[in-house]
Motif scaffolding. Structure first.
Motif, mmCIF file in Angstrom:
data_model
loop_
_atom_site.group_PDB
_atom_site.id
_atom_site.type_symbol
_atom_site.label_atom_id
_atom_site.label_comp_id
_atom_site.label_asym_id
_atom_site.label_seq_id
_atom_site.Cartn_x
_atom_site.Cartn_y
_atom_site.Cartn_z
ATOM 1 N N ASP A 10 -12.655 -15.667 32.567
ATOM 2 C CA ASP A 10 -12.267 -16.350 31.335
ATOM 3 C C ASP A 10 -12.712 -17.814 31.327
ATOM 4 N N ARG A 14 -13.282 -19.430 24.618
ATOM 5 C CA ARG A 14 -12.772 -20.170 23.467
ATOM 6 C C ARG A 14 -13.063 -19.374 22.210
ATOM 7 N N PRO A 15 -12.382 -19.694 21.143
ATOM 8 C CA PRO A 15 -12.700 -19.010 19.882
ATOM 9 C C PRO A 15 -14.118 -19.378 19.439
ATOM 10 N N ASP A 20 -21.445 -21.234 15.937
ATOM 11 C CA ASP A 20 -21.830 -20.892 17.306
ATOM 12 C C ASP A 20 -22.867 -19.766 17.311
ATOM 13 N N TRP A 52 -19.062 -12.687 18.961
ATOM 14 C CA TRP A 52 -18.121 -13.336 19.865
ATOM 15 C C TRP A 52 -17.104 -12.308 20.312
ATOM 16 N N GLY A 55 -13.658 -14.413 23.749
ATOM 17 C CA GLY A 55 -13.868 -15.840 23.981
ATOM 18 C C GLY A 55 -15.252 -16.224 24.452
ATOM 19 N N HIS A 56 -16.208 -15.281 24.458
ATOM 20 C CA HIS A 56 -17.572 -15.562 24.923
ATOM 21 C C HIS A 56 -18.599 -14.957 23.963
#
Length: 177
Positions: A10, A14-15, A20, A52, A55-56
Motif C-alpha cells: 500500500d 492514494r485516491p 492522474d 485506478w 490506490g494505484h
C-alpha cells in the motif's frame, strides 16, 4: 512482483483522479518500443487500459505476440517511466486475450513507421491472404507499390524483408498479425 511489495503493497496508495490517468497516458506516449524507437507503446496499441485500483495506477498491456523478446523490457520501461513521473508502485497486468493485432497501431504510429523506413501493415488482419489476395506493400522511401518480398522474416520476426523494384531500396515491412 518487485522487492518489498508483499510488505508494503500500500506504499503510496492514494485516491486517483482523471487528471492522474490522463497524465499516465501522456507519460506512456513517451515510452518507445525498444525494437522500433520511433513508435511508443501507446502508438503500437499494446497499452490496452489505464485505471485506478486499490490506490494505484493499474496498467493493462498486451504484448505484440507471446514470444516477443522485448516484452519484459517494455514492461520494465513502462513501470520505470510511471514511477519516474511520480506514480507510486504502479501495477502492470499482462493480458494475452484478446491477442494483439496490427489493427491496433494508431495512424500516427503507422506514419512514424513509414518515416523511419519501415512499411506499416497494409490493410488489416482480414482473411484476404487466405483467399490468395495480396496486399499492396508500398515502399516507405519512394511510395511505389512495385515491391517484392525477399524474405518472410526481416530484422525481427514481426517484419518481412522487401525491396522496392523502382528505387531498389530494401526495407522492412511490419507484417499484419
Amino acid at each position: 512482483m518487485r522487492p518489498g511489495e508483499l510488505i508494503a503493497s500500500d506504499r503510496g496508495a492514494r485516491p486517483g483522479t482523471t487528471t492522474d490517468v490522463a497524465h499516465a497516458w501522456e507519460v506512456l506516449g513517451s515510452v518507445m518500443d525498444p525494437e522500433v524507437p520511433v513508435v511508443s507503446v501507446v502508438d503500437l496499441g499494446i497499452v490496452r487500459g489505464l485505471d485506478w485500483q486499490d490506490g494505484h495506477l493499474h496498467v493493462v498491456v498486451t504484448p505484440t505476440y507471446s514470444g516477443c523478446p522485448a516484452t519484459e523490457v517494455i514492461e520494465q520501461d513502462i513501470l520505470h517511466a510511471l514511477e519516474h513521473a511520480g506514480f507510486a508502485a504502479p501495477q502492470l497486468e499482462r493480458r494475452l486475450t484478446p491477442a494483439w493485432t496490427t489493427d491496433w497501431i494508431s495512424d500516427d504510429g503507422r506514419e512514424r513507421l513509414r518515416a523511419y523506413g519501415i512499411a506499416p501493415p497494409a490493410g488489416s488482419t482480414s482473411k484476404r491472404s487466405l483467399l490468395g489476395e495480396k496486399d499492396d506493400i508500398c515502399c516507405p522511401q519512394c511510395g511505389s507499390a512495385h515491391t517484392e518480398r525477399l524474405s518472410e522474416f526481416g530484422s525481427t520476426a514481426c517484419k518481412a524483408l522487401y525491396r522496392c523494384v523502382d528505387c531498389r531500396e530494401p526495407f522492412d515491412y511490419f507484417k499484419c498479425i
